[in-house]
Scaffold this active site. Structure first.
Site, PDB file in Angstrom:
ATOM      1  N   HIS A  47       6.348   4.639  12.282  1.00  0.00           N
ATOM      2  CA  HIS A  47       6.233   4.527  10.812  1.00  0.00           C
ATOM      3  C   HIS A  47       7.244   5.523  10.229  1.00  0.00           C
ATOM      4  CE1 HIS A  47       3.568   4.251   7.042  1.00  0.00           C
ATOM      5  NE2 HIS A  47       4.349   5.277   6.777  1.00  0.00           N
ATOM      6  N   ARG A  91       0.834  -1.211   0.000  1.00  0.00           N
ATOM      7  CA  ARG A  91       0.000   0.000   0.000  1.00  0.00           C
ATOM      8  C   ARG A  91       0.867   1.260   0.000  1.00  0.00           C
ATOM      9  NH1 ARG A  91      -0.501   4.818   2.311  1.00  0.00           N
ATOM     10  NH2 ARG A  91       0.090   3.881   4.292  1.00  0.00           N
ATOM     11  N   ASP A  92       1.580   1.508   1.080  1.00  0.00           N
ATOM     12  CA  ASP A  92       2.332   2.766   1.169  1.00  0.00           C
ATOM     13  C   ASP A  92       3.408   2.811   0.087  1.00  0.00           C
ATOM     14  OD1 ASP A  92       3.004   5.241   2.088  1.00  0.00           O
ATOM     15  OD2 ASP A  92       3.772   4.604   4.023  1.00  0.00           O
ATOM     16  N   HIS A 128       9.954   6.964   7.341  1.00  0.00           N
ATOM     17  CA  HIS A 128      10.459   7.045   5.962  1.00  0.00           C
ATOM     18  C   HIS A 128      11.933   7.429   6.050  1.00  0.00           C
ATOM     19  CE1 HIS A 128       6.642   6.875   3.494  1.00  0.00           C
ATOM     20  NE2 HIS A 128       6.179   6.868   4.723  1.00  0.00           N
ATOM     21  N   CYS A 140       5.070   9.391  -0.620  1.00  0.00           N
ATOM     22  CA  CYS A 140       3.661   9.746  -0.453  1.00  0.00           C
ATOM     23  C   CYS A 140       3.295  10.689  -1.578  1.00  0.00           C
ATOM     24  CB  CYS A 140       3.430  10.412   0.907  1.00  0.00           C
ATOM     25  SG  CYS A 140       1.728  10.978   1.107  1.00  0.00           S
ATOM     26  N   ASN A 199       9.317   4.247   2.576  1.00  0.00           N
ATOM     27  CA  ASN A 199       9.447   3.819   3.972  1.00  0.00           C
ATOM     28  C   ASN A 199      10.810   3.173   4.132  1.00  0.00           C
ATOM     29  OD1 ASN A 199       6.413   3.493   3.284  1.00  0.00           O
ATOM     30  ND2 ASN A 199       6.513   3.557   5.512  1.00  0.00           N
TER      31      ASN A 199
HETATM   32  P1  HMG Z   1     -12.976  14.820  -1.698  1.00  0.00           P
HETATM   33  O1  HMG Z   1     -12.802  15.175  -3.143  1.00  0.00           O
HETATM   34  O2  HMG Z   1     -13.016  15.917  -0.691  1.00  0.00           O
HETATM   35  O3  HMG Z   1     -14.200  13.824  -1.448  1.00  0.00           O
HETATM   36  O4  HMG Z   1     -11.804  13.831  -1.298  1.00  0.00           O
HETATM   37  P2  HMG Z   1     -15.687  13.783  -1.897  1.00  0.00           P
HETATM   38  O5  HMG Z   1     -16.417  13.062  -0.820  1.00  0.00           O
HETATM   39  O6  HMG Z   1     -16.152  15.165  -2.317  1.00  0.00           O
HETATM   40  O7  HMG Z   1     -15.656  12.834  -3.202  1.00  0.00           O
HETATM   41  C1  HMG Z   1     -15.052  13.209  -4.428  1.00  0.00           C
HETATM   42  C2  HMG Z   1     -15.100  12.023  -5.379  1.00  0.00           C
HETATM   43  O8  HMG Z   1     -14.323  10.932  -4.859  1.00  0.00           O
HETATM   44  C3  HMG Z   1     -16.520  11.446  -5.579  1.00  0.00           C
HETATM   45  O9  HMG Z   1     -16.564  10.908  -6.899  1.00  0.00           O
HETATM   46  C4  HMG Z   1     -16.571  10.312  -4.598  1.00  0.00           C
HETATM   47  O10 HMG Z   1     -17.501   9.318  -4.941  1.00  0.00           O
HETATM   48  C5  HMG Z   1     -15.158   9.769  -4.668  1.00  0.00           C
HETATM   49  P3  HMG Z   1     -17.260  11.709  -8.105  1.00  0.00           P
HETATM   50  O11 HMG Z   1     -18.666  11.962  -7.635  1.00  0.00           O
HETATM   51  O12 HMG Z   1     -16.463  12.983  -8.254  1.00  0.00           O
HETATM   52  O13 HMG Z   1     -17.152  10.767  -9.244  1.00  0.00           O
HETATM   53  N1  HMG Z   1     -14.754   9.119  -3.437  1.00  0.00           N
HETATM   54  C6  HMG Z   1     -14.309   7.850  -3.347  1.00  0.00           C
HETATM   55  N2  HMG Z   1     -14.136   6.895  -4.271  1.00  0.00           N
HETATM   56  C7  HMG Z   1     -13.670   5.701  -3.821  1.00  0.00           C
HETATM   57  N3  HMG Z   1     -13.387   5.440  -2.529  1.00  0.00           N
HETATM   58  C8  HMG Z   1     -13.550   6.375  -1.589  1.00  0.00           C
HETATM   59  C9  HMG Z   1     -14.039   7.638  -1.988  1.00  0.00           C
HETATM   60  N4  HMG Z   1     -14.316   8.769  -1.315  1.00  0.00           N
HETATM   61  C10 HMG Z   1     -14.754   9.664  -2.196  1.00  0.00           C
HETATM   62  N5  HMG Z   1     -13.252   6.103  -0.312  1.00  0.00           N
HETATM   63  C11 HMG Z   1     -10.968  11.976  -0.016  1.00  0.00           C
HETATM   64  C12 HMG Z   1     -11.696  13.308   0.023  1.00  0.00           C
HETATM   65  C13 HMG Z   1     -10.586  11.630   1.418  1.00  0.00           C
HETATM   66  C14 HMG Z   1     -11.871  10.918  -0.598  1.00  0.00           C
HETATM   67  C15 HMG Z   1      -9.702  12.158  -0.898  1.00  0.00           C
HETATM   68  O14 HMG Z   1      -8.993  13.267  -0.451  1.00  0.00           O
HETATM   69  C16 HMG Z   1      -8.806  10.946  -0.872  1.00  0.00           C
HETATM   70  O15 HMG Z   1      -9.173   9.878  -1.372  1.00  0.00           O
HETATM   71  N6  HMG Z   1      -7.603  11.102  -0.324  1.00  0.00           N
HETATM   72  C17 HMG Z   1      -6.673   9.989  -0.188  1.00  0.00           C
HETATM   73  C18 HMG Z   1      -5.277  10.493  -0.194  1.00  0.00           C
HETATM   74  C19 HMG Z   1      -4.349   9.330   0.025  1.00  0.00           C
HETATM   75  O16 HMG Z   1      -4.700   8.178  -0.142  1.00  0.00           O
HETATM   76  N7  HMG Z   1      -3.090   9.652   0.397  1.00  0.00           N
HETATM   77  C20 HMG Z   1      -2.090   8.655   0.616  1.00  0.00           C
HETATM   78  C21 HMG Z   1      -2.332   7.844   1.854  1.00  0.00           C
HETATM   79  S1  HMG Z   1      -1.834   8.681   3.363  1.00  0.00           S
HETATM   80  C22 HMG Z   1      -0.202   8.216   3.556  1.00  0.00           C
HETATM   81  O17 HMG Z   1       0.370   7.611   2.704  1.00  0.00           O
HETATM   82  C23 HMG Z   1       0.447   8.517   4.859  1.00  0.00           C
HETATM   83  C24 HMG Z   1       0.594   7.275   5.741  1.00  0.00           C
HETATM   84  O18 HMG Z   1       1.330   6.256   5.086  1.00  0.00           O
HETATM   85  C25 HMG Z   1       1.363   7.623   7.007  1.00  0.00           C
HETATM   86  C26 HMG Z   1       2.599   8.407   6.687  1.00  0.00           C
HETATM   87  O19 HMG Z   1       3.504   7.972   6.013  1.00  0.00           O
HETATM   88  O20 HMG Z   1       2.564   9.541   7.166  1.00  0.00           O
HETATM   89  C27 HMG Z   1      -0.757   6.733   6.174  1.00  0.00           C
HETATM   90 MG    MG Z   2       3.839   6.351   4.888  1.00  0.00          MG
END
Ligand code: HMG
Ligand code: MG
Length: 304
Positions: A207, A15-16, A209, A240, A249
């Site tokens: 966690h 995933r990450d 990196h 990320c 990571n």
């Molecule tokens: P938004 O645009 O504010 O959300 O995004 P929305 O509710 O207005 O929805 C917009 C569109 O997305 C809609 O589709 C929804 O249906 C769809 P449209 O009507 O435009 O066709 N949608 C989804 N589709 C599938 N699955 C869902 C979903 N939710 C909405 N769950 C949202 C808000 C949170 C959804 C968006 O910002 C997002 O998906 N962000 C994810 C970002 C991400 O994954 N980042 C990487 C992971 S974090 C990370 O790596 C850090 C970590 O490892 C720790 C570290 O290292 O620090 C964890």
């Molecule tokens: Mg991470």
């Protein structure tokens, strides 16, 4: 120096790691990687992410991946779920644990999940409740706990405050994440000691990196601070998408080499992880980011 005898190692590469690859990695390759990691003995594999495919296209096949993997009994398969839509998909895919992911930095919260920290907690509340009602484990991640690509310094008090809020939502584990790999060993001790004032150390994970090459030193510092859960990514995959310039990571092979050398048990077979790291690096045409992995592969090649 009193170190734990046992550590839980969470493999987050599928995933990450893969979420950051520009070229789409086929479902078959993702499944094969997860199967190899399961066979290596990880107690927990972060396998999928039910986020918006517009935000992170690489994870769009998460349902198919979860459907196709061979599950090892006893292994926890986790997935990211930022909202109820993500949770519903995760439930349908029969994950064991969901990850709600917030940040200690307001700026990063906006860039990563398009809302403030306070709004994110309100969005996570029904997700955590529904997950618990369905018998799932819940993990809460705190991104940018050691620094933020947009805001710079992050106060320790912000990390503690987000940890407390995630705890109140019912998280079983809280991930203290150095998203951009800027933390140093002294800071690690300070941050974990502060969070441990409000949450038991046994429920905190590190966690890290490796952007600044500090991840192994930071893990050692966290071990000394009594932390017993760590995340790592096979072959050092990752970064990320919302933290430009952040490298992957810390490589799982490197962490295992450290832990094996310290006599700390993980239940994970280093040689199997090295093979998985070689497999995924070749499959996606990326240099292997694990120093220990490359050294052990070179040694094995020299003795053939
Ligand atoms: P938004 O645009 O504010 O959300 O995004 P929305 O509710 O207005 O929805 C917009 C569109 O997305 C809609 O589709 C929804 O249906 C769809 P449209 O009507 O435009 O066709 N949608 C989804 N589709 C599938 N699955 C869902 C979903 N939710 C909405 N769950 C949202 C808000 C949170 C959804 C968006 O910002 C997002 O998906 N962000 C994810 C970002 C991400 O994954 N980042 C990487 C992971 S974090 C990370 O790596 C850090 C970590 O490892 C720790 C570290 O290292 O620090 C964890
Ligand atoms: Mg991470």
């Amino acid at each position: 120096m009193v170190l734990p005898k046992q550590v839980k190692l969470v493999e987050v590469g599928p995933r990450d790691g893969l979420q950051n690859e520009k070229q789409f990695v086929s479902t078959a390759i993702k499944v094969e990687l997860i199967n190899q990691l399961s066979a290596a003995g990880f107690p927990n594999v972060e396998a999928a992410s039910f986020v918006s495919p517009k935000w992170v296209p690489q994870m769009a096949d998460s349902s198919e991946v979860m459907e196709a993997i061979r599950r090892c009994p006893g292994t926890i398969y986790s997935a990211l779920t930022p909202n109820m839509k993500g949770l519903e998909a995760a439930l349908a895919a029969r994950v064991d644990e969901v990850v709600i992911f917030g940040a200690a930095s307001e700026a990063f919260s906006q860039k990563n999940i398009n809302c403030s920290i306070a709004e994110s907690i309100e969005r996570f509340r029904p997700v955590a409740r529904a997950a618990k009602d369905s018998g799932l484990r819940v993990r809460g991640a705190i991104s940018c706990a050691f620094g933020c690509p947009y805001q710079g310094d992050v106060p320790v008090a912000s990390v503690v405050s987000v940890a407390q809020m995630l705890d109140e939502l019912g998280c079983d584990e809280i991930d203290v994440a150095d998203t951009i790999g800027v933390g140093t060993a002294a800071q690690v001790g300070t941050v974990f000691d502060a969070v441990a004032q409000v949450i038991e150390r046994s429920r905190l994970s590190g966690h890290f990196h490796d952007t600044y090459g500090q991840a192994l030193a930071n893990i050692l510092a966290a071990l000394q601070a009594g932390i017993t859960i760590f995340h790592a990514s096979v072959a050092g995959l990752g970064g990320c998408p919302y933290a430009k310039g952040a490298t992957g990571n810390v490589a799982t092979e490197d962490v295992l080499y450290l832990l094996d050398g310290l006599g700390i048990e993980t239940g994970v077979d280093l040689s199997a992880v090295v093979a998985a790291g070689d497999f995924i690096s070749n499959a996606i045409g990326r240099p292997n980011g694990s120093r220990a992995g490359k050294a052990l592969l070179a040694k094995a090649a020299a003795t053939v």
